[in-house]
Design an enzyme around this catalytic site. Structure first.
Site, short mmCIF file in Angstrom:
data_model
loop_
_atom_site.label_atom_id
_atom_site.label_comp_id
_atom_site.label_asym_id
_atom_site.label_seq_id
_atom_site.Cartn_x
_atom_site.Cartn_y
_atom_site.Cartn_z
N ARG A 1 -86.01 10.61 -5.97
CA ARG A 1 -84.99 10.05 -6.26
C ARG A 1 -84.49 10.92 -5.02
NH1 ARG A 1 -87.59 7.36 -9.87
NH2 ARG A 1 -89.17 9.43 -10.13
N THR A 2 -83.58 12.06 -5.84
CA THR A 2 -83.42 12.71 -5.19
C THR A 2 -83.57 13.02 -3.62
OG1 THR A 2 -82.53 13.53 -7.07
CG2 THR A 2 -81.21 14.84 -5.28
N LYS B 1 -95.26 33.14 1.32
CA LYS B 1 -95.42 34.56 2.66
C LYS B 1 -94.84 35.51 1.92
CE LYS B 1 -96.59 31.64 6.68
NZ LYS B 1 -95.89 31.45 8.25
N ARG C 1 -83.80 22.21 -3.81
CA ARG C 1 -83.00 22.27 -4.94
C ARG C 1 -84.45 23.42 -5.28
NH1 ARG C 1 -85.39 17.02 -9.07
NH2 ARG C 1 -83.41 16.33 -8.45
N HIS D 1 -76.39 19.99 -11.29
CA HIS D 1 -77.23 18.86 -11.09
C HIS D 1 -75.84 17.92 -10.36
CE1 HIS D 1 -79.98 15.66 -8.45
NE2 HIS D 1 -80.49 15.44 -9.33
#
Length: 304
Positions: free
Chosen positions: A52-53, A81, A102, A131
């Site tokens: 969703r986000t 890496k 995120r 959030h």
């Protein structure tokens, strides 16, 4: 001046009103905003899974006429890496105008924001910490259905220990007069002391009885017990069904109470509740796209 959104407190109440007003105008006339971000690029940097986000951010940018580059899996970024996170972001800053990030580690977005010279960073979730764009979504939904932020009783139910959406919403709503909280959770997932210490003890109560607590609420904010936050699978399985909202419990609720949920839902809200007019969580998800459109414009200093 370069601004970021790392936690809800980064914006004043006045900033929020500007955002909500802009989002209202977008909802009323989305076509007017279809070319606002023409030539702009959003970096969609999801080091942790999201549906969703991530799609909400990307849809927001496309609907504003911009474009999106990025990834949805940390394994395909150069951090796999061994490159430092800040080096990755400093490189991306050369390509993009704004970034939604995120990351599973608390503080990751804040760390990167301090290295930026021209690209705003939007925290799309950092571990169990914050959030803020979900908080914007929640606030816009509350504003739409309640018409105010003051003098409300909010029940926060489920995983209060690790729920970053819960923590962010509590912090923001605590800024408004007359807002009280009911923390509804099993003992093992109670609201952490650090968050309770931010508000006066007279403003909250704690219980493990959802069926009784629901009768006094203006808003019930449900959350799932997140499997990914548990070290022990056995502990997760023991707690995940501790609270399930169903029609029987909804009978005790006020006619004008609303039920919010940041989604995804597992089984903490029975599907039978979806047809209840007080269940507004899917509308809440739609508001998330509109408020993110407004946020992108706000941070880029754009007007329609």
């Amino acid at each position: 001046m370069l601004r970021h959104l790392i936690e809800p407190g980064d914006f004043s109440k006045e900033d929020y009103e500007i955002l909500f007003g802009l989002a209202d105008r977008i909802v009323e006339n989305p076509e007017k905003f279809g070319n606002v971000c023409n030539g702009k690029l959003l970096a969609s940097l999801f080091f942790e899974p999201s549906t969703r986000t991530r799609l909400s951010f990307e849809s927001a940018m496309y609907r504003l006429g911009g474009n999106v580059v990025g990834f949805a899996d940390a394994k395909v970024s150069s951090t796999a890496k061994g490159e430092s996170l800040t080096d990755t972001l400093r490189t991306v800053e050369n390509y993009c105008d704004i970034a939604a990030m995120r990351h599973p580690k608390e503080g990751a977005a804040l760390l990167c924001s301090k290295k930026m010279t021209k690209m705003p960073i939007i925290n799309a979730g950092d571990g169990g910490h914050q959030h803020p764009t979900q908080t914007l979504t929640d606030l816009m939904t509350i504003r739409h259905y309640k018409g105010k932020f003051e003098n409300l009783t909010i029940g926060l139910c489920g995983d209060l220990m690790f729920g970053r959406t819960i923590h962010s919403l509590m912090r923001q709503m605590a800024r408004y007069d007359g807002v009280n909280f009911v923390f509804i959770s099993p003992e093992e997932l109670k609201m952490p002391r650090q968050f309770k210490d931010e508000i006066d003890s007279s403003r909250y109560t704690e219980t493990d009885d959802l069926k009784t607590a629901i009768k006094d609420l203006d808003i019930l904010y449900m959350s799932r017990v997140q499997r990914e936050r548990f070290v022990s699978e056995e502990e997760y399985l023991r707690l995940k069904d501790f609270f399930i909202l169903d029609n029987d419990k909804m009978k005790n609720a006020r006619e004008d109470m609303i039920v919010l949920h940041p989604l995804p839902r597992v089984n903490e809200i029975a599907t039978e509740v979806d047809s209840d007019k007080r269940a507004v969580y899917f509308e809440q998800a739609k508001f998330g796209m509109y408020i993110r459109m407004a946020l992108i414009m706000f941070l880029l200093g754009l007007e329609a």
